[in-house]
Write a protein that holds these residues in place. Structure first.
Motif, short mmCIF file in Angstrom:
data_model
loop_
_atom_site.label_atom_id
_atom_site.label_comp_id
_atom_site.label_asym_id
_atom_site.label_seq_id
_atom_site.Cartn_x
_atom_site.Cartn_y
_atom_site.Cartn_z
N CYS A 127 11.78 7.57 6.81
CA CYS A 127 12.66 6.30 6.46
C CYS A 127 12.87 6.30 4.84
O CYS A 127 13.89 6.07 4.58
CB CYS A 127 11.60 5.26 6.78
SG CYS A 127 11.54 4.93 8.43
N ALA A 128 11.97 6.78 4.18
CA ALA A 128 12.29 6.74 2.69
C ALA A 128 13.24 7.84 2.41
O ALA A 128 14.26 7.08 1.66
CB ALA A 128 10.90 7.27 2.00
N LYS A 133 6.97 7.29 7.50
CA LYS A 133 7.15 6.77 6.16
C LYS A 133 8.04 7.66 5.31
O LYS A 133 8.86 7.38 4.63
CB LYS A 133 5.93 6.28 5.46
CG LYS A 133 5.04 5.50 6.07
CD LYS A 133 3.70 5.05 5.24
CE LYS A 133 2.91 4.06 5.77
NZ LYS A 133 1.69 3.86 4.92
N TRP A 141 7.28 2.48 2.44
CA TRP A 141 7.81 3.86 3.00
C TRP A 141 7.58 4.69 1.73
O TRP A 141 7.49 5.88 1.73
CB TRP A 141 9.12 3.68 3.41
CG TRP A 141 9.41 3.11 4.72
CD1 TRP A 141 8.38 2.73 5.41
CD2 TRP A 141 10.48 2.49 5.23
NE1 TRP A 141 8.97 1.93 6.64
CE2 TRP A 141 10.13 1.70 6.39
CE3 TRP A 141 11.79 2.37 4.82
CZ2 TRP A 141 11.22 1.11 7.15
CZ3 TRP A 141 12.75 1.84 5.59
CH2 TRP A 141 12.47 1.14 6.88
N GLU A 142 7.97 4.22 0.60
CA GLU A 142 8.09 5.23 -0.77
C GLU A 142 6.58 5.04 -1.36
O GLU A 142 6.57 5.71 -2.32
CB GLU A 142 8.87 4.43 -1.74
CG GLU A 142 10.43 4.58 -1.27
CD GLU A 142 11.51 4.00 -2.16
OE1 GLU A 142 10.88 3.57 -3.19
OE2 GLU A 142 12.54 4.06 -1.99
N TRP A 195 10.51 4.37 13.68
CA TRP A 195 10.53 3.39 12.41
C TRP A 195 11.81 3.50 11.83
O TRP A 195 12.48 4.46 11.73
CB TRP A 195 9.48 3.80 11.22
CG TRP A 195 8.15 3.34 11.84
CD1 TRP A 195 7.70 3.00 13.18
CD2 TRP A 195 6.96 3.44 11.08
NE1 TRP A 195 6.24 2.71 13.10
CE2 TRP A 195 5.75 3.08 11.88
CE3 TRP A 195 6.80 3.56 9.55
CZ2 TRP A 195 4.71 2.84 11.22
CZ3 TRP A 195 5.67 3.61 9.15
CH2 TRP A 195 4.23 3.18 10.04
N GLY A 196 12.46 2.41 10.95
CA GLY A 196 13.74 2.46 10.67
C GLY A 196 14.86 2.10 11.46
O GLY A 196 15.81 1.73 10.92
N HIS A 213 9.52 -3.27 3.00
CA HIS A 213 9.30 -2.07 3.64
C HIS A 213 9.74 -0.74 2.89
O HIS A 213 9.03 0.17 2.99
CB HIS A 213 10.18 -1.95 5.00
CG HIS A 213 9.62 -2.71 6.18
ND1 HIS A 213 9.54 -4.24 6.30
CD2 HIS A 213 8.71 -2.34 6.95
CE1 HIS A 213 8.87 -4.56 7.13
NE2 HIS A 213 8.47 -3.51 7.84
N ARG A 214 10.74 -1.06 2.15
CA ARG A 214 11.13 0.19 1.12
C ARG A 214 9.80 0.59 0.36
O ARG A 214 9.49 1.92 0.06
CB ARG A 214 12.03 -0.10 0.00
CG ARG A 214 12.41 0.86 -0.72
CD ARG A 214 13.46 0.29 -1.87
NE ARG A 214 13.61 1.36 -2.87
CZ ARG A 214 14.13 1.15 -4.13
NH1 ARG A 214 14.71 0.07 -4.48
NH2 ARG A 214 13.93 2.04 -5.00
#
Length: 276
Positions: A221-222, A218, A256-257, A168-169, A252-253
């Motif tokens: 990536c965050a 997640k 992930w957050e 991911w990312g 997506h941000r």
């Protein structure tokens, strides 16, 4: 120079991998292609009959790692191709129109199209559903399931960085490099595939559970994008988009957050500058 090299990754699922290779083999009318299977530490019974290159790993290091190392091996042994395909093994393509021929056609027809991905049938991924009446559309980044990348673009901006242990990312970071070098990415609406899903993590030896994978991915990536591109990295990435591109960075941000989309009224107030 051949038209297309396809790299398929396998981790103890020869049933899926062999089926995909046999599905792709007759496709690509009028183009020259090679299909390579990258083994990611499969057991002897888990290897594909079409295995081309084997990565010796006990603990699964991720499919992005497989594609990165597979590409390095390919360039060292076979040299360059005009285009490259990077595929998961749990995909089923609609047979008509000829998927590989159409994807290569689109890449060849658009000089600055650096990457194109087929659309999907799953209703859980609304952004990747095919749009009726469209051949292809610019997007900030497609899902990392089946990526077809123009060779000129790949050799100019590179491929995935080995920074992403959960895959991911990786496509988001690559998309930003592409956009800042005047390339665009697209979803292909006239080539559709079905993603079977859930066939590796928690389902094969040496992999964590699917739920653990998603939570760890997640969190990674965050932190990665915030630390490398700033707390408002999504705006930075969006500012690099070409005109008309569908923008998925903010969405997506938030995922992930761990933040949900604010209610409609709050969104309106934010636009008016009343709420933050």
């Amino acid at each position: 120079m051949k038209d297309l090299a396809i790299l398929v990754v396998n981790r103890n699922r020869p049933d899926l991998t062999d089926s995909l290779v046999e599905q792709l083999d007759p496709m690509g009318d009028g183009i020259s292609k090679d299909i390579f299977v990258i083994e990611l530490g499969s057991d002897e019974k888990g290897k594909s009959r079409y295995a081309s290159f084997e990565i010796d790993e006990q603990e699964f290091a991720g499919k992005a790692n497989g594609h990165i190392k597979g590409l390095e091996w390919l360039l060292e042994t076979n040299g360059r191709y005009r285009h490259y395909g990077f595929l998961m093994n749990d995909l089923v393509f609609q047979a008509s129109p000829d998927p590989l021929a159409r994807l290569v056609h689109h890449l060849d027809s658009e000089p600055r199209m650096g990457l194109i991905s087929p659309t999907e049938t799953s209703p859980y991924h609304r952004k990747s559903l095919a749009k009726e009446g469209s051949l292809w559309r610019k997007v900030s980044s497609p899902d990392y399931l089946a990526l077809f990348m123009k060779g000129e673009c790949l050799h100019e901006v590179g491929f995935f960085k080995p920074d992403f242990p959960y895959s991911w990312g990786a496509i988001f970071e690559l998309s930003y490099r592409m956009h800042t070098n005047n390339w665009f990415l697209a979803y292909c609406d006239d080539v559709v595939m079905t993603h079977l899903g859930g066939t590796t993590y928690g389902a094969t030896k040496g992999t964590i559970s699917r739920d653990d994978y998603q939570e760890k991915a997640k969190a990674f990536c965050a932190n990665y994008f915030r630390e490398n591109f700033g707390p408002k990295w999504d705006k930075r990435f969006s500012n690099a988009l070409p005109d008309g591109a569908e923008d998925y960075y903010r969405e997506h941000r938030r995922q992930w957050e761990g933040r949900s989309e604010p209610p409609l009224m709050r969104r309106i107030l934010r636009r008016l500058g009343v709420a933050k």
